[in-house]
Design a protein around this motif. Structure first.
Motif, short mmCIF file in Angstrom:
data_model
loop_
_atom_site.label_atom_id
_atom_site.label_comp_id
_atom_site.label_asym_id
_atom_site.label_seq_id
_atom_site.Cartn_x
_atom_site.Cartn_y
_atom_site.Cartn_z
N SER A 24 8.35 0.92 10.18
CA SER A 24 8.54 2.37 10.26
C SER A 24 9.98 2.78 10.04
O SER A 24 10.30 3.97 10.04
CB SER A 24 8.08 2.88 11.64
OG SER A 24 8.83 2.25 12.68
N CYS A 25 10.85 1.81 9.83
CA CYS A 25 12.27 2.10 9.63
C CYS A 25 12.54 2.56 8.21
O CYS A 25 11.82 2.22 7.27
CB CYS A 25 13.10 0.86 9.92
SG CYS A 25 13.00 0.30 11.64
N LEU A 185 13.00 -6.03 11.52
CA LEU A 185 12.54 -4.69 11.85
C LEU A 185 11.03 -4.62 12.02
O LEU A 185 10.53 -3.91 12.91
CB LEU A 185 12.99 -3.71 10.76
CG LEU A 185 14.50 -3.54 10.61
CD1 LEU A 185 14.82 -2.74 9.35
CD2 LEU A 185 15.09 -2.85 11.84
N ALA A 186 10.29 -5.32 11.18
CA ALA A 186 8.83 -5.25 11.23
C ALA A 186 8.28 -5.77 12.55
O ALA A 186 7.24 -5.32 13.03
CB ALA A 186 8.23 -6.03 10.07
N ARG A 191 5.03 -0.60 10.83
CA ARG A 191 4.78 0.65 10.12
C ARG A 191 3.66 1.44 10.81
O ARG A 191 2.63 0.88 11.19
CB ARG A 191 4.39 0.37 8.67
CG ARG A 191 4.17 1.62 7.83
CD ARG A 191 3.82 1.27 6.40
NE ARG A 191 3.47 2.44 5.62
CZ ARG A 191 4.35 3.22 5.00
NH1 ARG A 191 5.63 2.91 5.04
NH2 ARG A 191 3.95 4.27 4.32
N ARG A 192 3.87 2.74 10.95
CA ARG A 192 2.86 3.62 11.54
C ARG A 192 1.96 4.18 10.45
O ARG A 192 2.34 4.27 9.29
CB ARG A 192 3.53 4.78 12.28
CG ARG A 192 4.49 4.36 13.39
CD ARG A 192 5.00 5.61 14.12
NE ARG A 192 5.58 6.56 13.17
CZ ARG A 192 6.86 6.58 12.81
NH1 ARG A 192 7.70 5.69 13.32
NH2 ARG A 192 7.31 7.48 11.96
N ASP A 193 0.78 4.58 10.83
CA ASP A 193 -0.17 5.14 9.86
C ASP A 193 0.34 6.43 9.24
O ASP A 193 0.03 6.75 8.09
CB ASP A 193 -1.53 5.39 10.54
CG ASP A 193 -2.24 4.10 10.93
OD1 ASP A 193 -1.91 3.05 10.32
OD2 ASP A 193 -3.09 4.14 11.83
N ASP A 194 1.12 7.20 10.01
CA ASP A 194 1.61 8.49 9.52
C ASP A 194 3.03 8.39 8.96
O ASP A 194 3.69 9.41 8.74
CB ASP A 194 1.58 9.54 10.63
CG ASP A 194 2.49 9.17 11.81
OD1 ASP A 194 2.93 8.00 11.88
OD2 ASP A 194 2.76 10.05 12.65
N ASP A 195 3.49 7.18 8.73
CA ASP A 195 4.87 7.00 8.27
C ASP A 195 5.07 7.58 6.87
O ASP A 195 4.21 7.45 6.00
CB ASP A 195 5.23 5.51 8.26
CG ASP A 195 6.70 5.27 7.98
OD1 ASP A 195 7.51 5.43 8.91
OD2 ASP A 195 7.04 4.95 6.83
N GLN A 196 6.21 8.24 6.67
CA GLN A 196 6.55 8.82 5.37
C GLN A 196 7.91 8.29 4.91
O GLN A 196 8.79 8.01 5.72
CB GLN A 196 6.60 10.35 5.45
CG GLN A 196 5.26 10.98 5.76
CD GLN A 196 5.35 12.50 5.80
OE1 GLN A 196 6.44 13.08 5.88
NE2 GLN A 196 4.21 13.16 5.73
#
Length: 206
Positions: A24-25, A185-186, A191-196
């Protein structure tokens, strides 16, 4: 871009995209040819050389060199010495390492904010900053990441980057460092489902 071709940029951008696909970073790579113009060296050295010529002329006593000739010699000396200090190895040889570190660290912090790495949605931006002249490599994380990771976590990544650059493999160094940061980082920031994607993947040149 300094020392990077269009193909090089694509390789680094692909490495960044791969990292952001599993965390998500937000990861940003920035490279600068040098962190400062170093006026104190590039201007000070030719001024000093010209002044030394005047001093020698004054102390030498009677000389066939006229005042006009002295001025011409000083002008030529100023131009030659000034131009010489645009050769990076010479600049590195005479500039204090502490000044190199100070200027590069200042630029890294400035770019951390100017590039948008500071202030992403989750405060999880990470900057890989490289200044080529100073041989300066730094990883700066926003507070969301910094709360869980510190300088020691990044040092192995930086050491690996430097080792590859010493082998003349700058792009490989970027790819390695990007992937290595991604591994760190992972694990803590999946990572989130709504990550942009909030920031560009391609490396930035200054």
């Amino acid at each position: 871009m300094a020392h990077l071709t269009g193909q090089d940029r694509e390789r680094i951008a692909a490495a960044v995209a791969a990292v952001e696909a599993r965390t998500s970073c937000e990861f940003v790579a920035i490279v600068a040819p040098e962190a400062s113009f170093y006026w104190s060296v590039r201007l000070g050295a030719p001024i000093l050389a010209s002044a030394l010529i005047s001093l020698v002329w004054l102390l030498w006593g009677p000389t066939p060199l006229t005042a006009t000739g002295l001025l011409q010699l000083q002008t030529v000396t100023f131009a030659v010495v000034g131009a010489a200090f645009f050769w990076t190895p010479l600049l590195r040889a005479v500039t204090p390492k502490s000044l190199f570190h100070e200027r590069a660290a200042m630029l890294a912090q400035a770019q951390f904010h100017a590039s948008g790495v500071a202030g992403t949605k989750g405060r999880t931006g990470v900057l890989l900053f490289v200044s080529l002249c100073e041989h300066h490599v730094e990883i700066i994380a926003d507070r969301g990441v910094a709360e869980h990771m510190g300088p020691d976590d990044w040092q192995a990544v930086i050491d690996g980057f430097v080792a590859k650059v010493r082998q003349g493999r700058l792009v490989d160094a970027f790819e390695y460092a990007t992937a290595a940061c991604g591994d760190l980082l992972a694990e803590k920031f999946p990572r989130r489902d709504d990550d942009q994607n909030e920031l560009p993947d391609a490396p930035t040149a200054l």
